[in-house]
Scaffold this motif. Structure first.
Motif, PDB file in Angstrom:
ATOM      1  N   ASN A 337     -10.856   5.225   4.904  1.00 26.67           N
ATOM      2  CA  ASN A 337     -10.618   5.590   6.302  1.00 26.67           C
ATOM      3  C   ASN A 337      -9.193   5.300   6.778  1.00 26.67           C
ATOM      4  OD1 ASN A 337     -13.269   6.546   6.819  1.00 26.67           O
ATOM      5  ND2 ASN A 337     -13.981   4.440   6.979  1.00 26.67           N
ATOM      6  N   LEU A 338      -8.226   5.900   6.109  1.00 24.54           N
ATOM      7  CA  LEU A 338      -6.859   5.802   6.611  1.00 24.54           C
ATOM      8  C   LEU A 338      -6.828   6.323   8.044  1.00 24.54           C
ATOM      9  CD1 LEU A 338      -4.882   7.175   3.535  1.00 24.54           C
ATOM     10  CD2 LEU A 338      -5.332   4.787   4.128  1.00 24.54           C
ATOM     11  N   GLY A 339      -6.299   5.518   8.950  1.00 21.62           N
ATOM     12  CA  GLY A 339      -6.357   5.862  10.365  1.00 21.62           C
ATOM     13  C   GLY A 339      -5.017   6.278  10.926  1.00 21.62           C
ATOM     14  N   ALA A 340      -5.035   6.647  12.178  1.00 23.57           N
ATOM     15  CA  ALA A 340      -3.801   7.050  12.851  1.00 23.57           C
ATOM     16  C   ALA A 340      -2.814   5.895  12.963  1.00 23.57           C
ATOM     17  CB  ALA A 340      -4.127   7.605  14.238  1.00 23.57           C
ATOM     18  N   THR A 341      -3.317   4.646  12.895  1.00 23.66           N
ATOM     19  CA  THR A 341      -2.434   3.483  13.003  1.00 23.66           C
ATOM     20  C   THR A 341      -2.066   2.898  11.642  1.00 23.66           C
ATOM     21  OG1 THR A 341      -4.317   1.963  13.226  1.00 23.66           O
ATOM     22  CG2 THR A 341      -3.407   2.889  15.253  1.00 23.66           C
ATOM     23  N   THR A 342      -2.521   3.508  10.551  1.00 19.23           N
ATOM     24  CA  THR A 342      -2.157   3.018   9.219  1.00 19.23           C
ATOM     25  C   THR A 342      -0.692   3.329   8.944  1.00 19.23           C
ATOM     26  OG1 THR A 342      -4.403   3.461   8.422  1.00 19.23           O
ATOM     27  CG2 THR A 342      -2.698   3.111   6.766  1.00 19.23           C
ATOM     28  N   PRO A 343       0.140   2.334   8.651  1.00 21.34           N
ATOM     29  CA  PRO A 343       1.555   2.613   8.378  1.00 21.34           C
ATOM     30  C   PRO A 343       1.729   3.456   7.117  1.00 21.34           C
ATOM     31  CG  PRO A 343       1.206   0.278   8.858  1.00 21.34           C
ATOM     32  CD  PRO A 343      -0.153   0.884   8.671  1.00 21.34           C
ATOM     33  N   PRO A 344       2.498   4.515   7.178  1.00 20.74           N
ATOM     34  CA  PRO A 344       2.738   5.305   5.961  1.00 20.74           C
ATOM     35  C   PRO A 344       3.243   4.464   4.801  1.00 20.74           C
ATOM     36  CG  PRO A 344       3.516   6.495   7.884  1.00 20.74           C
ATOM     37  CD  PRO A 344       3.123   5.137   8.367  1.00 20.74           C
ATOM     38  N   ALA A 345       4.046   3.423   5.075  1.00 16.50           N
ATOM     39  CA  ALA A 345       4.554   2.574   3.994  1.00 16.50           C
ATOM     40  C   ALA A 345       3.430   1.890   3.239  1.00 16.50           C
ATOM     41  CB  ALA A 345       5.522   1.534   4.558  1.00 16.50           C
ATOM     42  N   ASN A 346       2.317   1.601   3.911  1.00 14.45           N
ATOM     43  CA  ASN A 346       1.194   0.957   3.236  1.00 14.45           C
ATOM     44  C   ASN A 346       0.484   1.922   2.292  1.00 14.45           C
ATOM     45  OD1 ASN A 346       1.828  -1.310   4.651  1.00 14.45           O
ATOM     46  ND2 ASN A 346      -0.072  -1.424   5.832  1.00 14.45           N
ATOM     47  N   VAL A 347       0.368   3.176   2.698  1.00 18.25           N
ATOM     48  CA  VAL A 347      -0.216   4.182   1.811  1.00 18.25           C
ATOM     49  C   VAL A 347       0.698   4.383   0.602  1.00 18.25           C
ATOM     50  CG1 VAL A 347      -1.061   6.550   1.653  1.00 18.25           C
ATOM     51  CG2 VAL A 347      -1.295   5.290   3.809  1.00 18.25           C
ATOM     52  N   GLN A 348       1.989   4.456   0.845  1.00 19.69           N
ATOM     53  CA  GLN A 348       2.943   4.611  -0.249  1.00 19.69           C
ATOM     54  C   GLN A 348       2.878   3.431  -1.209  1.00 19.69           C
ATOM     55  OE1 GLN A 348       6.373   4.980   2.255  1.00 19.69           O
ATOM     56  NE2 GLN A 348       6.256   7.225   2.382  1.00 19.69           N
ATOM     57  N   ALA A 349       2.715   2.220  -0.683  1.00 19.89           N
ATOM     58  CA  ALA A 349       2.631   1.027  -1.533  1.00 19.89           C
ATOM     59  C   ALA A 349       1.392   1.065  -2.410  1.00 19.89           C
ATOM     60  CB  ALA A 349       2.631  -0.232  -0.668  1.00 19.89           C
ATOM     61  N   ALA A 350       0.272   1.501  -1.848  1.00 15.86           N
ATOM     62  CA  ALA A 350      -0.972   1.571  -2.629  1.00 15.86           C
ATOM     63  C   ALA A 350      -0.843   2.576  -3.767  1.00 15.86           C
ATOM     64  CB  ALA A 350      -2.132   1.944  -1.708  1.00 15.86           C
ATOM     65  N   VAL A 351      -0.334   3.755  -3.453  1.00 14.73           N
ATOM     66  CA  VAL A 351      -0.210   4.792  -4.481  1.00 14.73           C
ATOM     67  C   VAL A 351       0.800   4.385  -5.548  1.00 14.73           C
ATOM     68  CG1 VAL A 351       0.479   7.184  -4.906  1.00 14.73           C
ATOM     69  CG2 VAL A 351      -0.942   6.629  -2.915  1.00 14.73           C
ATOM     70  N   ALA A 352       1.935   3.811  -5.132  1.00 17.02           N
ATOM     71  CA  ALA A 352       2.958   3.400  -6.098  1.00 17.02           C
ATOM     72  C   ALA A 352       2.428   2.324  -7.038  1.00 17.02           C
ATOM     73  CB  ALA A 352       4.193   2.885  -5.354  1.00 17.02           C
TER      74      ALA A 352
END
Length: 362
Positions: A337-352
């Protein structure tokens, strides 16, 4: 102009299928991300959840931008059936729609008559859901079948009856509760699932969303006596493609395996654990349970953690889950549940982190 080719999805889909059956080239990253995608495309909630092309393209564009292998085609799943039979809704410019919890549709026994098989062509957003699924399949190309979704019986009952009243019914008026569940399952959900199967005959995955069926909202006795039987009824009539994977709360029980065993009754093809349960119990516990029962494992990084943690904290947790869960394959990572307040940098960190530490030497 909307893009019309997202065939790159096929790479991630093949990786996920390989992961569920053995060892892929690397661990796949899946994500529930409709609110995050809404923020990415700069749409209002009312626009995003009523415009099929906007939601589908937004989901797929976000998947490509962030390198997510398998984006879930998700939306306000809990509302579709309830809205169509007359439950009042609340629409917003900033957050996804929700039922109007101050005005439950079912107030007494007479209201049960409102739960009847809808005209799927004219009522609610059933045609909208079908349109989204058809468009998604067209844009990704290939023969990959994506998951169809519906609101599971208990969560639907809670949405149209009111949660507190529903729990009271289970103890003070069980005959009424049985009538409520029977009508939900027989008059509404079975016809709707069969309609979806008619539209998508190759579908191998039909997932029921059932957050209200989790601990501590309910207890294992309610799951055992009131929730599981109706899910099994859906599986009996609609087929083994139907399952419910998203209960949480086992970390709050003295014996977490008790709930994992119950979850396996309604989701027999894989084991899924999500934060905060996985963080509290350890990913190793889930891996051991999955191996004991010969099943693939999906571990979910929690939505609250993804929204509030630092990228370094995200990377550390993801690496731990990869090492504990993915050592011998049959493993996928879910971003919940990635939300509207999830920082894009956190998604990038998870994928990287997955791309660095989730690679198999095959």
């Amino acid at each position: 102009m909307a893009k019309n080719d997202f065939s790159s999805f096929q790479i991630g889909a093949r990786r996920y299928n390989a992961a569920m059956n053995g060892i892929p080239d690397r661990i796949p990253v899946c994500a529930q991300m409709h609110e995050f995608a809404m923020k990415e495309v700069g749409a209002t909630a009312e626009e995003f959840y009523t415009n099929a092309r906007m939601l589908v393209n937004g989901t797929l564009e976000t998947h490509e931008k962030y390198g997510i292998d398998v984006p879930v085609l998700d939306y306000d799943v809990y509302n579709i059936e309830a809205e169509a039979i007359g439950q009042k809704m609340k629409y917003s410019q900033t957050v996804m729609p929700d039922v109007d919890r101050s005005r439950p549709m079912v107030r007494d026994r007479d209201d049960l008559k409102k739960i009847r098989t809808p005209d799927f062509e004219k009522q609610g957003r059933f045609t909208h859901v079908i349109q989204m699924n058809k468009l998604f399949r067209k844009l990704i190309g290939g023969d990959t079948e994506i998951t169809l979704r519906f609101c599971a019986p208990f969560s639907l009952a809670a949405n149209i009856r009111g949660f507190e009243q529903l729990i009271m019914d289970l103890y003070t008026d069980p005959d009424f509760a049985r009538s409520l569940f029977d009508r939900i399952v027989e008059e509404l959900l079975i016809p709707w699932i069969m309609r979806l199967k008619e539209e998508f005959p190759k579908a191998v995955s039909i997932s029921g969303d059932d957050a209200s069926g989790s601990v501590p909202i309910v207890n294992p006795d309610i799951q055992r006596n009131w929730i599981i039987p109706y899910i099994l009824r859906l599986r009996e009539v609609c087929g083994p493609q139907v399952y419910v994977p998203n209960w949480v709360g086992e970390s709050q029980l003295k014996n977490p395996a008790e709930m994992l065993d119950l979850k396996r009754q309604v989701c027999p093809e894989f084991v899924e654990g999500q934060d905060p349960d996985v963080e509290k119990l350890s990913p190793e516990l889930y891996k051991q349970y999955a191996e004991k029962h010969g099943l693939p494992l999906i571990l979910g990084i929690g939505a609250a953690f993804l929204a509030a943690a630092t990228p370094a904290e995200i990377a550390a947790r993801v690496r731990h889950y990869l090492e504990a869960g993915g050592g011998d394959g049959r493993f996928a990572l879910l971003l919940c549940n990635l939300g509207a307040t999830t920082p894009p940098a956190n998604v990038q960190a998870a994928v990287a982190t997955v791309r660095q530490y989730g690679v198999y030497n095959v």
